[in-house]
Design a protein around this motif. Structure first.
Motif, PDB file in Angstrom:
ATOM      1  N   HIS A  21       0.866  -1.196   0.000  1.00  0.00           N
ATOM      2  CA  HIS A  21       0.000   0.000   0.000  1.00  0.00           C
ATOM      3  C   HIS A  21       0.896   1.238   0.000  1.00  0.00           C
ATOM      4  CE1 HIS A  21      -3.856   2.149   1.236  1.00  0.00           C
ATOM      5  NE2 HIS A  21      -2.932   3.101   1.164  1.00  0.00           N
ATOM      6  N   MET A  54      -1.177   3.107  -5.112  1.00  0.00           N
ATOM      7  CA  MET A  54      -2.555   3.585  -4.964  1.00  0.00           C
ATOM      8  C   MET A  54      -2.919   4.517  -6.124  1.00  0.00           C
ATOM      9  SD  MET A  54      -3.944   2.080  -2.491  1.00  0.00           S
ATOM     10  CE  MET A  54      -2.986   0.580  -2.589  1.00  0.00           C
ATOM     11  N   HIS A  72      -4.641  -0.495   5.877  1.00  0.00           N
ATOM     12  CA  HIS A  72      -4.183   0.311   7.015  1.00  0.00           C
ATOM     13  C   HIS A  72      -5.139   0.283   8.205  1.00  0.00           C
ATOM     14  CE1 HIS A  72      -6.787   3.079   4.896  1.00  0.00           C
ATOM     15  NE2 HIS A  72      -5.881   3.404   4.003  1.00  0.00           N
ATOM     16  N   HIS A  76       1.557   5.375  -1.739  1.00  0.00           N
ATOM     17  CA  HIS A  76       1.194   6.536  -2.563  1.00  0.00           C
ATOM     18  C   HIS A  76       2.471   7.127  -3.158  1.00  0.00           C
ATOM     19  CE1 HIS A  76      -2.931   6.579  -0.989  1.00  0.00           C
ATOM     20  NE2 HIS A  76      -2.358   6.133   0.110  1.00  0.00           N
ATOM     21  N   ASP A 117       1.413   2.680   3.503  1.00  0.00           N
ATOM     22  CA  ASP A 117       0.579   3.870   3.317  1.00  0.00           C
ATOM     23  C   ASP A 117       1.433   5.142   3.396  1.00  0.00           C
ATOM     24  OD1 ASP A 117      -1.704   5.321   2.787  1.00  0.00           O
ATOM     25  OD2 ASP A 117      -2.377   5.375   4.861  1.00  0.00           O
TER      26      ASP A 117
HETATM   27 ZN    ZN Z   1      -3.304   5.078   1.571  1.00  0.00          ZN
END
Ligand code: ZN
Ligand code: NCD
Length: 345
Positions: A13, A39, A172, A15, A245
């Motif tokens: 996960h 993502m 998450h 970004h 994340d």
């Molecule tokens: Zn995220």
């Protein structure tokens, strides 16, 4: 233990943003992860296979080292079954991401009601394409700290009941309720856990002043939840695996009267997980969590190369370049206790 060597991990996960911002952050993840699940919450979002593959090309072009970004499609009210059928045949697209509209950064294009995409979910179940979920309700009447718990009861549970064969990752997770729900469900449901939710509780966000660089969604919770997450991550249960994340935002967008949600952990992500696992005296469980269970869930081969972490203190820079701007990493200007010393990539 002062040195640990284990199978190269993946980040399920992440970004990466786009263009100059992406070029500034991508090497922080490529330095240690073999694969990352990217993502799709760009502006505009990545909703088609063509967009996902173009985005992937831009990511690969920004790097010299070997790195395998795997892509997600952003689920909207207008996603078609045809697009899902296409995605199923593209090796580099491995999941569809559901953002409840309004739940988090760049989620405006998200789904307003899951019943509007019932046919798409049906197709995903048929084609065995996993659904990755931002698990928070958005109703203003629900307390921010309860949004994950309420989502599980009112959205996730009915969804899994209706689509028992759909493979789902609750992303998450931040609560004891999520840990319990995922632990008690069948193997089609798994969860990712971030390093920051393993290391911090909500005091870190709101005591001694407000700490915008500790603000993310789902928001940090109270200590008992952090402990439940730590226990789950270090339990050796394959339903829980690594997803950072890491979510960079420009410094001035975080340090603002209405600061953006997202914590930039990539420059020390693996090192921060090692710190959390060491606290739980469970460094021997790090390899399964970081390097095996995610690959197994996505039915991809485990990595064969290795990484080595050494117990050695170093100082995280105060900021990094982020396109024309700056991005502040977690632990900026303070100590990190583990260091990636070598990998045979
Ligand atoms: Zn995220
Ligand atoms: C993420 C972002 O900035 O894109 N922010 C965050 O707080 N985690 C979006 C998300 O994953 O919710």
């Amino acid at each position: 233990m002062h040195r640990i060597t284990f199978t190269q991990p993946d980040d399920w996960h992440l970004h990466l943003r786009d263009n100059a911002n992406m070029s500034s952050v991508v090497s922080a993840s490529a330095r240690c992860f073999a694969r990352v699940l990217v993502m799709p919450n760009l502006k505009p979002p990545i909703t088609t296979c063509v967009q996902a593959l173009d985005y992937r090309q831009r990511i690969c072009a920004a790097l010299t080292s070997h790195f395998n970004p795997l892509m997600t499609l952003y689920l909207t009210n207008n996603t078609s079954v045809t697009e899902i059928a296409k995605a199923k045949n593209i090796e580099q697209i491995i999941a569809v991401k559901y953002y409840p509209a309004g739940a988090t950064t760049h989620s405006e294009a998200g789904v307003t009601d899951l019943r509007r995409v019932w046919d798409v979910l049906e197709a995903m179940q048929t084609y065995d394409l996993p659904l990755s979920i931002h698990g928070e309700v958005t109703a203003a009447s629900i307390d921010l700290f309860d949004r994950e718990k309420v989502f599980i009861e009112y959205v996730l549970d009915p969804l899994l009941e209706h689509f028992p064969k759909l493979r789902v990752v609750l992303e998450h997770i931040t609560t004891q309720e999520a840990v319990e729900y995922v632990s008690n469900s069948d193997a089609n449901l798994a969860a990712t856990i971030t390093a920051h939710h393993l290391l911090m509780n909500r005091n870190e966000l709101l005591t001694g002043g407000i700490h915008p660089h500790h603000y993310c969604l789902p928001v940090l919770k109270r200590e008992k939840h952090r402990q439940a997450l730590l226990e789950a991550a270090t339990s050796g249960n394959p339903k829980f695996f690594l997803g950072t994340d890491s979510a960079p935002h420009a410094k001035n967008a975080k340090e603002s009267a209405c600061g953006c949600a997202g914590i930039y952990t990539a420059p020390a992500a693996l090192e921060l997980y090692a710190e959390a696992f060491e606290q739980a005296q469970a460094l021997d469980k790090l390899e399964g969590f970081a390097s095996f269970y995610g690959a197994d869930f996505y039915r991809l081969p485990r990595n064969t190369k290795t990484v080595t972490l050494e117990k050695r203190t170093w100082s995280m820079p105060a900021y990094f370049a982020y396109g024309e701007e700056k991005v502040v990493p977690l632990r900026a200007g303070t100590d990190i206790y583990w260091q990636l010393v070598q990998n045979d990539l």
